[in-house]
Motif scaffolding. Sequence first.
Motif, PDB file in Angstrom:
ATOM      1  N   GLU A  62      42.064  43.369  36.517  1.00  0.00           N
ATOM      2  CA  GLU A  62      41.433  42.318  37.313  1.00  0.00           C
ATOM      3  C   GLU A  62      40.185  41.792  36.604  1.00  0.00           C
ATOM      4  OE1 GLU A  62      40.617  43.636  41.243  1.00  0.00           O
ATOM      5  OE2 GLU A  62      42.708  43.633  41.881  1.00  0.00           O
TER       6      GLU A  62
ATOM      7  N   GLN B 275      40.535  39.207  33.843  1.00  0.00           N
ATOM      8  CA  GLN B 275      40.753  37.801  34.189  1.00  0.00           C
ATOM      9  C   GLN B 275      39.538  36.941  33.858  1.00  0.00           C
ATOM     10  OE1 GLN B 275      42.724  36.993  38.079  1.00  0.00           O
ATOM     11  NE2 GLN B 275      42.575  39.215  38.370  1.00  0.00           N
TER      12      GLN B 275
ATOM     13  N   GLN C 114      43.774  32.370  33.713  1.00  0.00           N
ATOM     14  CA  GLN C 114      44.147  33.052  34.946  1.00  0.00           C
ATOM     15  C   GLN C 114      45.634  33.380  35.010  1.00  0.00           C
ATOM     16  OE1 GLN C 114      44.100  30.947  38.723  1.00  0.00           O
ATOM     17  NE2 GLN C 114      43.012  32.665  39.657  1.00  0.00           N
TER      18      GLN C 114
ATOM     19  N   ALA D   9      46.249  36.053  32.762  1.00  0.00           N
ATOM     20  CA  ALA D   9      45.639  37.261  33.314  1.00  0.00           C
ATOM     21  C   ALA D   9      46.510  37.864  34.404  1.00  0.00           C
ATOM     22  CB  ALA D   9      44.244  36.945  33.871  1.00  0.00           C
TER      23      ALA D   9
ATOM     24  N   PRO E  84      38.153  33.961  38.428  1.00  0.00           N
ATOM     25  CA  PRO E  84      38.969  34.882  39.210  1.00  0.00           C
ATOM     26  C   PRO E  84      38.245  35.343  40.469  1.00  0.00           C
ATOM     27  CG  PRO E  84      37.967  36.051  37.387  1.00  0.00           C
ATOM     28  CD  PRO E  84      37.608  34.598  37.215  1.00  0.00           C
TER      29      PRO E  84
END
Length: 420
Positions: A58, A61, A66, A69, A190
Amino acid sequence: MTEQKRMKHILWLSLATLVALQWVVIRVSGVHLPHLWTAILSGVGILGAAVLLSWAAEVAQIDIPQSLALAFLALIAVLPEYAVDMYFAWTAGKNPAYTQYATANMTGANRLLIGFGWAAVVIVYWLKTRKRAVELDPSHSMEISYLTVATVYSFVIPLKGTLSLVDTAVLLSIFGFYIVTASRAGMEEPELGGPSEFLGTFSKVPRRLCTIGLFAVAGLTIFLAAEPFAESLLATGRAYGVEEFILVQWIAPLASESPEFIVAILFAVRGNPGASIGTLISSKVNQWTLLIGMLPLAYSASSGHVAVMQLDRRQVEEVLLTAAQSFFGVAVIANMRFSIVEAAVVAGLFASQLFFTSPGVRYGYSAVYVLLTLLLLATNREIRHGFFDVRRLRPGNRAQLAEHGHRLGVEGESRAGDLR
């Protein structure tokens, strides 16, 4: 971020790290445990490693596009699942009896993602907000289209009754195009939560060092836990009279994928179910392309020559049922909308099939999935258009996809208004 919140995140990071490292300590120290405890503690280690991986991915990102990611997050999140399945496939190259365990683990993991993961997000979101549908962001249409392509091809596997390097070439090609397409998406900020939010407050160098550290701890744990977890699970089944195929199909994926489900459900509770479904869809793409594609490769490498994995009757029916469920799943969300009614049907079909293991019933469920899919495609123009929209497979069409998604959203709201 308040000091109390910061300490809470540090506590969770420390706890997950200790849960993962406990198995590293046991393995390195050479302690021999009964099979049941080996399965439990190595499984708990995999669980802790999966949590660390999800947080680290996470945070990643922040530094990469994105869409890429999300693909990377999904890939990393299912790494424990890959490790266990690759072990079964590698061992099958020397002992063909293990082929059934490789397919059992793969089919169980894939069916759990849709039958439990996707449906749970919508149901939890409905319980929280009473909203009857989750609207997916148009950017996720790319994942849905690649999943559609992989699903259509997956029907070839049970028809020929084998997994070969031809399947590897096709599925890895689909995965490769998917990653290239995702990598060409733009950068977006993110939405982080929990310990990943805490790590995201660090400056670039400390943040990246912490992320690498989490990957390293998790990777070492998974490497040391995959073999003992798999073998101890089989031995425990033999000792307690539980069918090994069932244990491998459902218990192993639960241990490796539960953190991903928890994260997805938490996002739904926070009011962002679209991101939850998007991540789980990306995980499904990874598992339905890279995971399956790697099995014949590991099998052949272990065998020492180009080899074909022969699927017996039970494995054929399990792969067919998994492909049929995926076929229905992508049709349901092809219009970028997942309603509570659709989620209930998906969850109900998944849960009810667990009580039946006879081939006739399994083929019956496969037929129901396919018939429901054809019915949706025949009667719903939005689903039909989204299902066959090849523009989603090409990079550089984000504007078109956004416009298409907006149109679907407007039409969906209008339809919902008519229903009300």
